[in-house]
Structures are given as structure tokens and as C-alpha cells.
Design a protein around this motif. Sequence first.
Motif, PDB file in Angstrom:
ATOM      1  N   TYR A 103      25.790  73.986  14.514  1.00  0.00           N
ATOM      2  CA  TYR A 103      25.957  74.006  15.822  1.00  0.00           C
ATOM      3  C   TYR A 103      25.129  75.050  16.709  1.00  0.00           C
ATOM      4  N   VAL A 104      24.279  74.825  17.649  1.00  0.00           N
ATOM      5  CA  VAL A 104      23.494  75.736  18.428  1.00  0.00           C
ATOM      6  C   VAL A 104      24.214  75.869  19.807  1.00  0.00           C
ATOM      7  N   VAL A 105      24.734  76.646  20.379  1.00  0.00           N
ATOM      8  CA  VAL A 105      25.485  76.908  21.465  1.00  0.00           C
ATOM      9  C   VAL A 105      25.156  77.829  22.358  1.00  0.00           C
ATOM     10  N   ASP A 106      24.915  77.635  23.610  1.00  0.00           N
ATOM     11  CA  ASP A 106      24.643  78.336  24.689  1.00  0.00           C
ATOM     12  C   ASP A 106      25.596  79.419  24.955  1.00  0.00           C
ATOM     13  N   ALA A 107      25.284  80.634  24.866  1.00  0.00           N
ATOM     14  CA  ALA A 107      26.266  81.653  25.258  1.00  0.00           C
ATOM     15  C   ALA A 107      25.483  82.726  26.466  1.00  0.00           C
ATOM     16  N   SER A 108      24.695  81.953  27.452  1.00  0.00           N
ATOM     17  CA  SER A 108      24.174  82.685  28.469  1.00  0.00           C
ATOM     18  C   SER A 108      25.355  82.797  29.453  1.00  0.00           C
ATOM     19  N   LEU A 204      24.013  72.380  22.334  1.00  0.00           N
ATOM     20  CA  LEU A 204      24.886  72.527  23.578  1.00  0.00           C
ATOM     21  C   LEU A 204      24.118  73.506  24.682  1.00  0.00           C
ATOM     22  N   THR A 205      24.169  73.174  25.871  1.00  0.00           N
ATOM     23  CA  THR A 205      23.755  74.040  27.276  1.00  0.00           C
ATOM     24  C   THR A 205      24.208  73.560  28.282  1.00  0.00           C
ATOM     25  N   ASP A 206      24.223  74.511  29.377  1.00  0.00           N
ATOM     26  CA  ASP A 206      24.416  74.284  30.779  1.00  0.00           C
ATOM     27  C   ASP A 206      23.337  74.404  31.515  1.00  0.00           C
ATOM     28  N   GLY A 207      22.456  75.309  30.930  1.00  0.00           N
ATOM     29  CA  GLY A 207      21.341  75.534  31.758  1.00  0.00           C
ATOM     30  C   GLY A 207      19.916  74.738  31.885  1.00  0.00           C
ATOM     31  N   ILE A 230      24.037  68.026  24.062  1.00  0.00           N
ATOM     32  CA  ILE A 230      25.309  68.048  24.985  1.00  0.00           C
ATOM     33  C   ILE A 230      24.880  68.958  26.137  1.00  0.00           C
ATOM     34  N   CYS A 231      25.209  68.213  27.068  1.00  0.00           N
ATOM     35  CA  CYS A 231      25.121  69.189  28.567  1.00  0.00           C
ATOM     36  C   CYS A 231      26.441  69.474  29.022  1.00  0.00           C
ATOM     37  N   ILE A 232      26.888  70.731  29.492  1.00  0.00           N
ATOM     38  CA  ILE A 232      28.257  70.680  29.922  1.00  0.00           C
ATOM     39  C   ILE A 232      27.925  71.446  31.440  1.00  0.00           C
ATOM     40  N   GLY A 233      28.862  70.674  32.319  1.00  0.00           N
ATOM     41  CA  GLY A 233      28.896  71.343  33.667  1.00  0.00           C
ATOM     42  C   GLY A 233      27.560  71.051  34.568  1.00  0.00           C
ATOM     43  N   ASN A 234      26.633  71.369  34.066  1.00  0.00           N
ATOM     44  CA  ASN A 234      25.126  71.225  34.940  1.00  0.00           C
ATOM     45  C   ASN A 234      24.232  70.401  34.269  1.00  0.00           C
TER      46      ASN A 234
END
Length: 256
Positions: A103-108, A204-207, A230-234
Motif C-alpha cells: 500500500y503506497v498512501v498519500d500522507a500530504s 492512492l493520492t489526492d494530489g 486510486i484517486c480520492i476527492g480530487n
Amino acid sequence: METSSQPQQPNSSLFESSPQKLLQPVSPQPQISVSLPTDPLLFAVNPNPVQLHEFGEFAEVPNNTIAGLWHLAGIGEGIDRYGASSGGFLTRETKTNDKRIVYVVDASASMNGKHDSAAKTRFGRVKVELFRSIESLSPEQEFCVYFFNNNSTVMSPGKCVMRGRNRPMKLYEWIATFRAVGPTQPLASLQASIHQSPDLIYFLTDGLISRRDLDKASRLNQGKARICTICIGNPSSEKQLRELSQFNQGTYTFVP
């Protein structure tokens, strides 16, 4: 409504590069800097039990504690997904031969954006789904979690471990308390995850992600691991994420 796309043959070359160029050997990469958590324990020998808390109908459920995330994920009392062998993550399902999952997850900082769910933020929602996914892995499957912002941080012991039959309570505590800060820079985490030779990578990222960074990751992978994006929100990086998944036998999913 969550939408997903199945792998398709892309109409154009990867990030404006030719397919032949994609298959060229990867040049040596600089040393990847990945931070380890301070606590080296993953599966505690005698873990502290989760203190189940009865949250009232209108109570604020914290998304930075194990008890809060446990409640939001429906684990323990109620829905218990342990050993379901799906390893699904935000609507995506694993295949029977996916023995090693990363799992490679955006934590920005942008992951602190509001989310229309009980988890309240995008990062809170993702933490809930991480809990659910890891709980559903079979004892024989291996997994690893990376969080990225301007740094790359990997769970202890810094490599894939077998899920086993014990709950990784130290890992859940690390996930629950991890803070989303800084800019969106996924390349180091993607490179490190590929070096673990996984069967499947959830990214997964939103950026807004650099095409050049995703191009480098795809060249390094050489199609060996399936990369599900996976793109979440943006949806600002939808095109790049679709291409990354298509060239690596994966799927793309947008989660509002």
C-alpha cells in the motif's frame, strides 16, 4: 458514487514515450531514503487490547485513535473481515495469486481535506480502509505500508511481512496516529515498493502527481507488479493515474 475502470489498451504511449522506450533497462537509481518508525515492533507479543468504546449516535468519532478507527471500520463487534482473503482496498479486489501486496498512501497536507463520511477527512477515510483491507488479508499473504509526503515512511520492519493470525496492533497504532503534512512527493515510496517485488501495489493520492515521477516508477516496474491507482476527492491527476495503471495491468478508481 465510486467509479472504477477496467484495464484497457492505452491509445497513446506512456507519458508521451514510446512502448519500446518503456521496455528499456532502467538506469541505476540514486539511493532511496525511506524512514522507519521509531517503534520496531509490528505484531506485539502481548498487545494491549482495543478498548471498545460505545460512541453515541451524534458523538464525534476520532480518526486518529485505534478505538475510533476500529469503530468506523466496523471491526471487532459487528463486521469482522479477518481472513476474508480479499485484501480489497477502496472497492478494488485482489486476485487469488496476489501473495505480496504493498500500500503506497498519500500522507500530504491536502489529505486533511474534508470528506463527506464519518471519518471526516480524506486521510481518516483512507485509514479506515487500510484497517479493513489488512484485516481481510489471509494469514499467508504478505503486505507492507508506505506513507509519503515530502518524505517516504515505511512500516516496521521496512519490508513485506506475512499477515499471520495475530492482529498487528502496533501497526494499527502507527497508522492511527500518523499525521498528514507537507507536499505530495510519491516517487521514493513507489520506487521502494517496487524493489520489494510485490504482486500488487495500491497507489492512492489526492494530489497533482508529476508525469515524470510516474514515468520513472513505471520504467522501474517493467510491468512486473500490477499497479492499481486510486484517486480520492480530487481528480486532478486522473489522466496520469489511468495511464500508470493501464501500463501496469492495473485499474484506476476515483473515490469522491
